[in-house]
Design an enzyme around this catalytic site. Structure first.
Site, PDB file in Angstrom:
ATOM      1  CD  GLU A 159      -3.136  -0.800   2.235  1.00 56.10           C
ATOM      2  OE1 GLU A 159      -4.283  -1.201   1.748  1.00 56.10           O
ATOM      3  OE2 GLU A 159      -2.859  -0.584   3.271  1.00 56.10           O
ATOM      4  CD  GLU A 235      -4.361  -6.133   2.923  1.00 53.39           C
ATOM      5  OE1 GLU A 235      -5.155  -5.255   3.576  1.00 53.39           O
ATOM      6  OE2 GLU A 235      -3.107  -5.842   3.146  1.00 53.39           O
TER       7      GLU A 235
END
Length: 588
Positions: A159, A235
């Site tokens: 991320e 995710e």
């Protein structure tokens, strides 16, 4: 050619169409004796892949190595067990992993240097990463798909679009993997936000998204960012983590299953976060810092498909039904809950006060002003600071720049107050009985920040301390390693109530070891060990009210429980029970 390749809209594995149906399972949050059980349950739910982060800080606790690859960190064994179960593996080595893990997985010997620009192309940071990969990747290459192993893809960073925009850094990482023999598919993952996707992705590397709802919108943003290639939610958030003092987060199973069905119906691949959360054993939990410091609890149950103790929860059965509509699910019964230990009381009949023992735990460092825990080489756990107060009477103790993260203050051995970074505490009114009274400050590191710019924030006393405006000098600063509570010199407890930090010890008998949960009614805050195994932190602030005790920690016959209770208590008993209590629920 790598085993896993991409087409205009999907994946091929060894040239055959393949959809990744994966679940997150962090080996370092699960007792190694239970890895096989959790992997079998992943396969039985219909998963064909498992995903795991790799915590750099635990694998390389010192800058010169060696690499730790045993016990909870025996990643090669975990990969072999996954392959034995017929599962593929997605590896996410970071170097930053977030994961609600202490420091986001970045080692303290690196983050404690304020001059290093973390997660950038700063050669001091990339050089440390390169040295780590030089140690790690030779151990993992036999488990890569090219060598016949289960690892089909490797993540580049984590991320990153939410943190920075240094594309040279991302390219350095991708090249670092390639130059060290990783031929498998590389991917990045970012929240399904146009800005994050733009700064967190890399040409020639698969872009994936992270989200837990708004499936059509999130997949649409991924497709806008990359018009061709597989749609992959790396995710898919089905639950959430908890902070001390907050609620226990849960998500309705039917709601999560409906979104999983939307993902699979759209032809996307998925990694369920978390399939099985596990536990932040010991001092491994992380923390967040957005306006205020908020540490994560010991449990990482995450309201996952498998509960903290590995039992199938409502999501397990709901997801199994959804997956069966889109892929083949094993024609075997769903696993049953594990056996649980019968209710077992534990009398804690011996005791040892902590502060008088400090001198036997470690040598003090004599300084003019207090120094941080980092400077003492004590990154996790506790440190004790001691000096004398020059005057008596009423006054104000002021801690310049506060504490990291929670400080208990004692004058001549008596507790006089607590300061917490959560409350931005910097001052404490005290009454000093006499000039020359001893001031002691016991500071607890509640967990390193794992997300955002405050990773590596120092712990301990963060600046000078004054009393009524006069700086206090002549400090004994002492790290408090708690590696072997069994070495504590216990004595019979007696009937007197305890008002200071103390170790408490008791024994209990077990017939057949089984999973259990440690309940501590009447106890306030501290640490717990069973047979020397560090279960983690307890705190009556909640939400978590029990600590998970894995069956492999117990043994037939006599077992030992040790508590380090930081506050006064009249309790003398603990209870092992078969039922967890993670606190009042908040559904999102």
């Amino acid at each position: 050619m790598p085993a896993l390749t991409t087409t205009s809209d999907g994946f091929l594995l060894h040239g055959q169409p393949f959809r990744i149906i994966s679940g997150a399972l962090h080996y370092f949050r699960v007792h190694p004796g239970l890895w096989s059980d959790r992997l079998r349950k992943a396969r039985l739910m219909g998963l064909n892949t498992v995903e795991t982060y790799i915590p750099w800080n635990h694998h390389q606790p010192g800058p010169e190595g060696p690499l730790v690859l045993d016990g909870f960190l025996d990643l090669p064994r975990f990969l072999r067990l996954a392959q034995d179960e017929g599962l593929r593996v997605l590896l996410r080595p970071g170097p930053f992993i977030c994961a609600e893990w202490d420091g986001g997985g970045l080692p303290d010997w690196l983050t404690s240097d304020p001059d290093i620009r973390l997660r950038t192309s700063d050669p001091r940071f990339t050089g440390a990463v390169d040295r780590y990969l030089d140690l790690l990747l030779p151990a993992l290459r036999p488990h890569m798909a090219k060598a016949g192993g289960p690892v089909i893809a490797v993540q580049v960073e984590n991320e990153y679009g939410a943190y920075g925009d240094d594309s040279a850094y991302l390219k350095h990482l991708a090249d670092a993997f390639r130059s060290r023999g990783v031929e498998e598919l590389l991917f990045t993952c970012d929240q399904a936000d146009p800005g994050h996707l733009a700064t967190g992705s890399l040409p020639g590397v698969l872009t994936t998204g992270t989200f837990g709802s708004r499936v059509e919108q999130s997949l649409g943003r991924l497709r806008e960012h990359r018009p061709e290639g597989p749609l992959f939610c790396a995710e898919f958030w089905i639950g959430w983590f908890d902070h001390w003092g907050g609620p226990h987060h849960v998500r309705d199973a039917a709601d999560a299953a409906a979104d999983l069905d939307r993902l699979l119906s759209a032809g996307a691949s998925v990694n369920i976060y978390m399939f099985h959360g596990g536990t932040n054993f010991g001092f491994s939990n992380g923390a967040n810092h957005k306006h205020a410091y908020t540490p994560t609890v010991t449990s990482y149950d995450y309201d996952a498909a498998l509960t903290e103790c590995g039992d199938p929860g409502p999501k397990y059965h709901a997801f199994r039904e959804v997956i069966a509509r889109h892929a083949t699910v094993p024609d075997e019964p769903a696993p049953a809950p594990s056996a649980k230990l019968p209710s077992t009381p534990v009398e804690l009949s011996s005791r040892a006060a902590l502060l008088p023992l400090a001198g036997s735990l470690a040598e003090a460092v004599r300084t003019d002003e207090p120094v941080t825990m980092d400077a003492l080489g004590q990154r996790t756990g506790y440190a004790l600071y001691r000096t004398t107060l020059p005057a008596g009477g009423e006054g104000l103790l002021h801690f310049d720049r506060g504490v990291g993260d929670r400080a208990q203050v004692f004058v001549d051995g008596a507790p006089v107050g607590v300061l917490e970074s959560e409350r931005h505490d910097e001052s404490l009114p005290v009454r000093v009985p006499r000039p020359g009274a001893t001031l002691e400050v016991l500071v607890e590191n509640m967990g390193g920040v794992n997300y955002g710019p405050r990773i590596g924030a120092p712990k301990g006393l963060l600046g000078p301390v004054s009393f009524n405006g006069t700086d206090l000098t002549g400090w004994d600063c002492r790290p408090l390693p708690l590696d072997d509570p069994g070495a504590v010199p216990f004595a019979p407890a007696g009937d007197a109530a305890v008002t200071v930090p103390a170790f408490h010890r008791g024994t209990f008998d077990v017939g057949t070891p089984a999973d259990a949960f440690l309940s501590l009614p009447g106890w306030s805050k501290g640490q717990a060990w069973v047979n020397g195994f560090h279960l983690g932190r307890y705190w009556n602030r909640g939400p978590q009210r029990t600590l998970y005790v894995p069956a492999p920690v117990l043994r037939p016959g006599s077992n030992e429980l040790v508590l380090l209770e930081l506050h006064g208590t009249t309790a003398t008993r603990a209870l092992l029970t078969g039922t967890p209590d993670l606190g009042p629920e908040n559904t999102w």
